[in-house]
Design an enzyme around this catalytic site. Structure first.
Site, PDB file in Angstrom:
ATOM      1  N   ALA A  60      10.451  50.477  71.028  1.00 21.61           N
ATOM      2  CA  ALA A  60      10.811  50.704  72.433  1.00 21.61           C
ATOM      3  C   ALA A  60       9.537  50.754  73.264  1.00 21.61           C
ATOM      4  O   ALA A  60       8.482  51.166  72.767  1.00 21.61           O
ATOM      5  CB  ALA A  60      11.570  52.013  72.538  1.00 21.61           C
ATOM      6  N   GLY A  99      12.022  50.698  67.351  1.00 20.45           N
ATOM      7  CA  GLY A  99      13.183  49.921  67.778  1.00 20.45           C
ATOM      8  C   GLY A  99      13.162  48.501  67.221  1.00 20.45           C
ATOM      9  O   GLY A  99      14.225  47.891  67.010  1.00 20.45           O
TER      10      GLY A  99
HETATM   11  C1  3H9 Z   1      10.858  53.656  69.563  1.00 23.76           C
HETATM   12  O1  3H9 Z   1      10.864  52.532  69.178  1.00 23.76           O
HETATM   13  C2  3H9 Z   1      12.092  54.446  69.859  1.00 23.76           C
HETATM   14  C3  3H9 Z   1      13.343  53.826  69.323  1.00 23.76           C
HETATM   15  O2  3H9 Z   1      13.602  54.259  68.013  1.00 23.76           O
HETATM   16  C4  3H9 Z   1      14.556  54.250  70.110  1.00 23.76           C
HETATM   17  C5  3H9 Z   1      14.654  53.798  71.504  1.00 23.76           C
HETATM   18  C6  3H9 Z   1      15.943  54.140  72.138  1.00 23.76           C
HETATM   19  N1  3H9 Z   1       5.198  50.630  74.078  1.00 23.76           N
HETATM   20  O3  3H9 Z   1      -2.335  49.486  69.699  1.00 23.76           O
HETATM   21  P1  3H9 Z   1      -2.855  48.288  70.414  1.00 23.76           P
HETATM   22  C7  3H9 Z   1       0.554  48.465  73.979  1.00 23.76           C
HETATM   23  S1  3H9 Z   1       9.392  54.476  69.880  1.00 23.76           S
HETATM   24  C8  3H9 Z   1       4.404  50.257  75.079  1.00 23.76           C
HETATM   25  O4  3H9 Z   1      -4.138  48.400  71.135  1.00 23.76           O
HETATM   26  P2  3H9 Z   1      -3.106  46.997  67.884  1.00 23.76           P
HETATM   27  C9  3H9 Z   1      -0.713  49.309  73.925  1.00 23.76           C
HETATM   28  O5  3H9 Z   1      -0.644  50.365  74.842  1.00 23.76           O
HETATM   29  C10 3H9 Z   1       8.137  53.252  69.584  1.00 23.76           C
HETATM   30  N2  3H9 Z   1       3.198  49.701  74.906  1.00 23.76           N
HETATM   31  O6  3H9 Z   1      -2.919  47.012  69.454  1.00 23.76           O
HETATM   32  C11 3H9 Z   1      -1.765  48.274  74.280  1.00 23.76           C
HETATM   33  O7  3H9 Z   1      -1.708  48.094  75.682  1.00 23.76           O
HETATM   34  P3  3H9 Z   1      -3.033  47.728  76.510  1.00 23.76           P
HETATM   35  C12 3H9 Z   1       7.851  53.123  68.132  1.00 23.76           C
HETATM   36  C13 3H9 Z   1       2.769  49.536  73.654  1.00 23.76           C
HETATM   37  O8  3H9 Z   1      -3.172  45.573  67.525  1.00 23.76           O
HETATM   38  C14 3H9 Z   1      -1.238  47.004  73.609  1.00 23.76           C
HETATM   39  O9  3H9 Z   1       0.162  47.223  73.416  1.00 23.76           O
HETATM   40  N3  3H9 Z   1       6.745  52.196  67.948  1.00 23.76           N
HETATM   41  C15 3H9 Z   1       3.542  49.900  72.557  1.00 23.76           C
HETATM   42  O10 3H9 Z   1      -4.223  47.882  67.459  1.00 23.76           O
HETATM   43  C16 3H9 Z   1      -1.874  46.708  72.287  1.00 23.76           C
HETATM   44  O11 3H9 Z   1      -1.711  47.839  71.434  1.00 23.76           O
HETATM   45  C17 3H9 Z   1       5.470  52.583  67.750  1.00 23.76           C
HETATM   46  O12 3H9 Z   1       5.194  53.757  67.693  1.00 23.76           O
HETATM   47  C18 3H9 Z   1       4.824  50.485  72.801  1.00 23.76           C
HETATM   48  N4  3H9 Z   1       5.653  50.859  71.806  1.00 23.76           N
HETATM   49  O13 3H9 Z   1      -1.769  47.653  67.296  1.00 23.76           O
HETATM   50  C19 3H9 Z   1       4.461  51.501  67.597  1.00 23.76           C
HETATM   51  N5  3H9 Z   1       2.860  49.623  71.423  1.00 23.76           N
HETATM   52  O14 3H9 Z   1      -3.459  46.396  76.016  1.00 23.76           O
HETATM   53  C20 3H9 Z   1       3.299  51.745  68.525  1.00 23.76           C
HETATM   54  C21 3H9 Z   1       1.695  49.087  71.817  1.00 23.76           C
HETATM   55  O15 3H9 Z   1      -2.551  47.752  77.921  1.00 23.76           O
HETATM   56  N6  3H9 Z   1       2.336  50.658  68.529  1.00 23.76           N
HETATM   57  N7  3H9 Z   1       1.638  49.024  73.161  1.00 23.76           N
HETATM   58  O16 3H9 Z   1      -4.003  48.838  76.205  1.00 23.76           O
HETATM   59  C22 3H9 Z   1       1.469  50.452  67.521  1.00 23.76           C
HETATM   60  O17 3H9 Z   1       1.517  51.072  66.481  1.00 23.76           O
HETATM   61  C23 3H9 Z   1       0.374  49.429  67.735  1.00 23.76           C
HETATM   62  O18 3H9 Z   1       0.255  49.252  69.123  1.00 23.76           O
HETATM   63  C24 3H9 Z   1       0.618  48.049  67.081  1.00 23.76           C
HETATM   64  C25 3H9 Z   1      -0.519  47.097  67.556  1.00 23.76           C
HETATM   65  C26 3H9 Z   1       0.534  48.218  65.564  1.00 23.76           C
HETATM   66  C27 3H9 Z   1       1.936  47.481  67.481  1.00 23.76           C
END
Ligand code: 3H9
Length: 686
Positions: A60, A99
């Site tokens: 999400a 999500g």
């Molecule tokens: C969920 O899913 C709830 C659901 O169960 C239910 C819903 C109803 N949202 O980390 P990076 C941005 S809760 C918004 O530097 P990497 C991040 O801010 C979610 N933005 O890259 C950055 O922006 P900017 C559960 C997000 O290669 C850019 O993407 N999911 C999100 O080192 C690059 O990110 C998680 O907890 C997000 N969810 O790693 C996963 N994710 O360029 C969270 C990233 O402006 N994310 N951004 O600074 C991660 O673990 C890592 O970002 C990922 C990439 C592994 C994906």
């Protein structure tokens, strides 16, 4: 359009296209729901779902969590996929998180790329899976695995996902493979929501609860995730979903989730400042000077990031020690399964240890990690200057010393920058990049670039004693020692801080690092210490008694047989004695008093650090305190915590303490200013 659709004969292709990580915001949800209806209308035989770029979907969109939920809601989208008469296949081309994984689990089949990962990391953002994850995952992988994956939030790789039964196959090109799946076979797969829930095994749930209490007992989300999973074991699928949803929505607006999101975005925003006018120097060969724990930790981090590293020591014994230290780190990484045998060998191949400074002649960066002595460090810089290219960057890993004084020993001080790593340097995420008065933008840019390469979180700091982190730490310890002398014990202090959320208290942590380091610092500061400031002599008494911490078998605690800690009455008596010598009557502090004093001392010091522009923002201080000093992440860092208390309330409390000791509790002008105009510390920019 953040979701694209196309069909070829009776096969539909749906792609999530929302750079950079395919986060599932409102437009993605709408696009997916429309795609369900589109596929049904065309009566397609299958839909193949993938993500554009290197991710499937990162979950999400966490930026929407502060807003009221917008329709269509993700659980409805996920249910629509699961319940559609057109079977969907998730072609998991890259990470599928939160999500993203929930959508994949609602598909009839999942084919994953070898390097992709899948997981439900919601608890790391202070929430639980909110789109059916707590119900679908146990149905797919069983109770034990689902509890582990959801309550710890750690994603798993393709092989583990296959072994757990979470995916059907691993393929280099999941989209092409999804096309090849036999239609009849696909039609026989039962939709996930129709699968039976695992049996309600009380003992498995109890084990998960105790593991969770051990590892994250302050955190609400893991506990509530287990509740949601357990409830789903006895409720029909569609009755369990609203229970999950209500918990998700409640946690999303709670203080822990806000704090964890703050940290998530703060760490991502920590990049090279946009005012840097010069690019980073390209680094291939990097020199590290000093082969102790810190130097070899730094060397390993550099090797891990692909650099060639030469470590310089003073003599043959030093070289041998460095080689051994590095071999131990490589061995430990291999044993823990973090690297393969070939990768271990590759790191060894790119490493050399020597006493010969001439080996630095083609390196564009040197990081000195020698003993904390201005004399030693300036000698090293002078030698490096003689052998390295004139435009190479000279970095110091000093924790306290004045970088400007160090830079003055080389002809071009603009080459000198502080790169303050935290031990163990190959594990700790924080890197303080210290800007001296003459440090060039190129040296800073090189520091930030290196942090990115090492996957560390960089924070810019100015020159002062201890920079950001150690300056706050010094005040924390001073407040702890004062509380100890005036009425408490080290174990009461430690317990109060552990109860607040620190992994260990200040005394136990000092026993780990050794009391001699802080002692050397106190001696260095003797000449400049304000003579009117109260000095707590107990730590000096500890040095006299040879109680230097774990390494001597005793510090603030005793460690009989080198094992677990035991309270030491001799140490408790030192406070009684010193209070008696000073003519002070000791008081009883309750844990809340102890906590308040230590936290207020840190907040006040941190506010000064911000006010003096040593730190650029409150957010940077949050990163430093969480990533380098164990401040509980779920409280969002020291400044975020201070703002949650309210600056006016903080100033009122400090005013009371200032009556006790006006010098130690001199209130920061920044706190006074914020209290006056009602602004927050987060609002302040240096
Ligand atoms: C969920 O899913 C709830 C659901 O169960 C239910 C819903 C109803 N949202 O980390 P990076 C941005 S809760 C918004 O530097 P990497 C991040 O801010 C979610 N933005 O890259 C950055 O922006 P900017 C559960 C997000 O290669 C850019 O993407 N999911 C999100 O080192 C690059 O990110 C998680 O907890 C997000 N969810 O790693 C996963 N994710 O360029 C969270 C990233 O402006 N994310 N951004 O600074 C991660 O673990 C890592 O970002 C990922 C990439 C592994 C994906």
């Amino acid at each position: 359009m953040n979701v694209t659709t196309r069909s070829e004969s009776d096969v539909g292709y749906v792609e999530i296209d929302n750079a950079p990580v395919n986060a599932i915001g409102q437009s993605v949800r709408q696009g997916l729901l429309d795609a369900v209806h589109w596929a049904e209308k065309l009566r397609l035989t299958r839909v193949i779902l993938s993500g554009k770029g290197w991710t499937f979907a990162a979950g999400a969109d966490a930026r929407e969590f502060d807003l009221a939920p917008l329709e269509p809601h993700l659980p409805d989208v996920v249910n629509a996929i699961d319940e559609s008469f057109v079977p969907w296949i998730a072609a998991i081309n890259g990470v599928a998180l939160g999500g993203g994984a929930e959508i994949a689990m609602a598909c009839r089949m999942r084919i994953i790329a070898p390097a992709a990962q899948i997981g439900l990391p919601e608890v790391t953002l202070g929430v639980i899976p909110g789109a059916g994850g707590t119900q679908r995952l146990p149905r797919l992988v069983g109770l034990v695995k689902a509890l582990e994956m959801i309550s710890f939030g750690k994603p798993i790789g393709a092989q583990a996902a296959l072994a757990a039964g979470l995916v059907h196959a691993i393929e280099d090109d999941p989209v092409a493979e999804a096309f090849m799946v036999n239609t009849e076979e696909l039609g026989c797969i039962v939709p996930t929501w129709e699968l039976p829930a695992p049996d309600h095994d009380q003992s498995v749930i109890a084990l998960a609860r105790s593991a969770c209490a051990r590892k994250s007992h302050h955190q609400e989300a893991p506990r509530r995730a287990i509740d949601a999973i357990e409830q789903g074991l006895t409720l029909p699928f569609h009755a369990a979903l609203p229970v999950e949803r209500v918990t998700f929505l409640e946690l999303k607006t709670g203080s822990q989730s806000r704090a964890l999101r703050h940290m998530f975005f703060a760490e991502r925003a920590a990049k090279a400042p946009n005012w840097l006018s010069q690019p980073a120097v390209q680094l291939d060969h990097i020199v590290v000077v000093g082969g102790g724990t810190m130097g070899t930790g730094i060397a390993y981090a550099l090797l891990h990031a692909g650099a060639r590293v030469t470590l310089i020591e003073t003599d043959r014994d030093g070289v041998t020690r460095a080689l051994n230290n590095l071999a131990q780190i490589i061995e430990a990484s291999f044993t823990r399964g973090l690297i393969t045998e070939a990768e271990a060998q590759d790191r060894q191949n790119r490493f050399a240890a020597t006493t010969d400074y001439a080996q630095a002649s083609d390196a564009m960066l040197a990081i000195e990690a020698a003993f904390e002595s201005m004399e030693v460090k300036t000698q090293i810089f002078t030698r490096l200057e003689a052998f390295m290219p004139t435009d190479a960057i000279l970095a110091t890993n000093t924790s306290y010393l004045n970088i400007d004084e160090m830079a003055a020993c080389v002809a071009d001080p603009s080459r000198v920058v502080g790169l303050h790593f935290f031990a163990p340097a190959h594990i700790m995420k924080l890197l303080e990049i210290v800007r001296g008065a003459k440090t060039s933008d190129q040296a800073l840019a090189t520091g930030f670039d290196l942090a990115k390469r090492l996957r560390k979180v960089p924070v810019l700091a100015g020159v002062c004693d201890g920079f950001i982190g150690n300056r706050i730490l010094a005040r924390y310890r001073e407040a702890a020692d004062t509380v100890f002398m005036d009425g408490s014990t080290p174990w009461e202090v430690d317990e109060a801080m552990v109860e607040f959320g620190y992994p260990m208290g200040p005394y136990e942590s000092q026993d780990l690092s050794g009391l001699d380091i802080a002692h050397a610092n106190r001696r260095r500061q003797d000449a400049t210490r304000d003579p009117n400031r109260r000095y707590i002599p107990i730590a000096d008494r500890m040095i006299e008694l040879g109680k230097l911490g774990r390494k001597t078998g005793a510090g603030w605690y005793r460690y009989p047989g080198g094992k677990g800690k035991v309270e030491d009455p001799i140490v408790a008596d030192l406070a009684n004695e010193e209070a008696h010598f000073a003519g002070r009557t000791r008081t009883d502090y309750v844990p809340a008093d102890i906590r308040n004093r230590l936290l207020l001392a840190m907040i006040n010091e941190a506010a000064n650090i911000l006010y003096e522009a040593i730190a650029q923002s409150a957010r940077d201080i949050d990163i430093v305190t969480v990533s380098g000093y164990g401040f509980p992440r779920w409280r969002g860092g020291l400044m975020q915590y201070a703002d949650s208390l309210g600056v006016q309330a903080i100033v009122r409390e400090l005013e009371v303490l200032a009556k006790e000791d006006p010098i130690a509790w001199q209130i920061s002008p920044l706190l006074r200013a914020c209290a006056k105009d009602g602004s927050t510390l987060a609002d302040y920019t240096a």
